[in-house]
Scaffold this motif. Structure first.
Motif, PDB file in Angstrom:
ATOM      1  N   UNK A  80       0.696  -0.924   0.059  1.00  0.00           N
ATOM      2  CA  UNK A  80      -0.128   0.042   0.253  1.00  0.00           C
ATOM      3  C   UNK A  80       0.928   1.260   0.057  1.00  0.00           C
ATOM      4  N   UNK A  81       0.602   2.158  -0.753  1.00  0.00           N
ATOM      5  CA  UNK A  81       1.119   3.433  -0.844  1.00  0.00           C
ATOM      6  C   UNK A  81       0.306   4.797  -0.224  1.00  0.00           C
ATOM      7  N   UNK A  82       1.022   5.496   0.499  1.00  0.00           N
ATOM      8  CA  UNK A  82       0.289   6.701   1.009  1.00  0.00           C
ATOM      9  C   UNK A  82       1.253   7.931   0.636  1.00  0.00           C
ATOM     10  N   UNK A  83       0.559   9.058   0.737  1.00  0.00           N
ATOM     11  CA  UNK A  83       1.221  10.517   0.465  1.00  0.00           C
ATOM     12  C   UNK A  83       1.065  11.206   1.696  1.00  0.00           C
ATOM     13  N   UNK A  84       2.005  11.432   2.260  1.00  0.00           N
ATOM     14  CA  UNK A  84       2.183  12.363   3.516  1.00  0.00           C
ATOM     15  C   UNK A  84       2.636  13.701   3.331  1.00  0.00           C
ATOM     16  N   UNK A  85       2.091  14.749   3.915  1.00  0.00           N
ATOM     17  CA  UNK A  85       2.579  15.970   4.020  1.00  0.00           C
ATOM     18  C   UNK A  85       3.961  16.161   4.489  1.00  0.00           C
ATOM     19  N   UNK A  86       4.724  16.672   3.768  1.00  0.00           N
ATOM     20  CA  UNK A  86       6.170  16.928   4.079  1.00  0.00           C
ATOM     21  C   UNK A  86       6.438  17.625   5.534  1.00  0.00           C
ATOM     22  N   UNK A  87       5.846  18.676   5.609  1.00  0.00           N
ATOM     23  CA  UNK A  87       5.637  19.589   7.035  1.00  0.00           C
ATOM     24  C   UNK A  87       5.442  18.618   8.193  1.00  0.00           C
ATOM     25  N   UNK A  94       6.212  19.073  -1.731  1.00  0.00           N
ATOM     26  CA  UNK A  94       5.141  19.146  -0.688  1.00  0.00           C
ATOM     27  C   UNK A  94       4.479  17.837  -0.149  1.00  0.00           C
ATOM     28  N   UNK A  95       4.358  16.971  -0.636  1.00  0.00           N
ATOM     29  CA  UNK A  95       3.819  15.707  -0.320  1.00  0.00           C
ATOM     30  C   UNK A  95       5.179  14.627  -0.668  1.00  0.00           C
ATOM     31  N   UNK A  96       5.224  13.341   0.398  1.00  0.00           N
ATOM     32  CA  UNK A  96       6.239  12.321   0.310  1.00  0.00           C
ATOM     33  C   UNK A  96       5.452  11.079  -0.205  1.00  0.00           C
ATOM     34  N   UNK A  97       5.682  10.322  -1.121  1.00  0.00           N
ATOM     35  CA  UNK A  97       5.149   8.919  -1.251  1.00  0.00           C
ATOM     36  C   UNK A  97       6.303   8.002  -0.369  1.00  0.00           C
ATOM     37  N   UNK A  98       5.059   7.367   0.250  1.00  0.00           N
ATOM     38  CA  UNK A  98       5.703   6.138   1.317  1.00  0.00           C
ATOM     39  C   UNK A  98       5.134   4.855   1.001  1.00  0.00           C
ATOM     40  N   UNK A  99       5.920   3.835   0.884  1.00  0.00           N
ATOM     41  CA  UNK A  99       5.243   2.273   0.575  1.00  0.00           C
ATOM     42  C   UNK A  99       5.367   1.656   1.939  1.00  0.00           C
ATOM     43  N   UNK A 100       4.251   1.061   2.176  1.00  0.00           N
ATOM     44  CA  UNK A 100       4.016   0.104   3.364  1.00  0.00           C
ATOM     45  C   UNK A 100       5.149  -0.914   3.255  1.00  0.00           C
TER      46      UNK A 100
END
Length: 89
Positions: free
Chosen positions: A1-8, A67-73
């Motif tokens: 699963x991938x999520x995008x989180x706000x950098x700040x 601005x957002x960072x893609x993160x992979x589970x």
């Protein structure tokens, strides 16, 4: 699963990359040091990458241009590895 989180949010609330479970250098270029991190978020574990300046003259911080960072589970699994070693007589 991938999520995008706000950098700040990642920097200010999750204290990343400082609070990462794993922070390993994956590459070094003339101007940047590239990292892979693993961190916990909402009971799961995720992997993402960032880079920082390689010298005190390089003003580059994690996710500076995002601005957002893609993160992979990810999950931790035991892996069997074969490796060549020096034979002892």
């Amino acid at each position: 699963m991938k999520i995008n989180l706000d950098k700040d949010y990642m920097i200010n609330e999750l204290d990343l990359p400082n609070s990462a479970i794993l922070d390993e250098i994956t590459d070094i270029s003339r101007w940047s040091i590239h990292h892979r991190i693993i961190f916990a978020y909402q009971g799961r574990f995720y992997e993402t990458h960032y880079s920082e300046g390689a010298t005190e003259m390089q003003d580059e911080s994690p996710w500076e241009y995002d601005e957002t960072v893609e993160c992979v589970e990810v999950e931790l699994k035991e892996v069997k590895v074969k490796k060549w070693v020096i034979k002892e007589d």
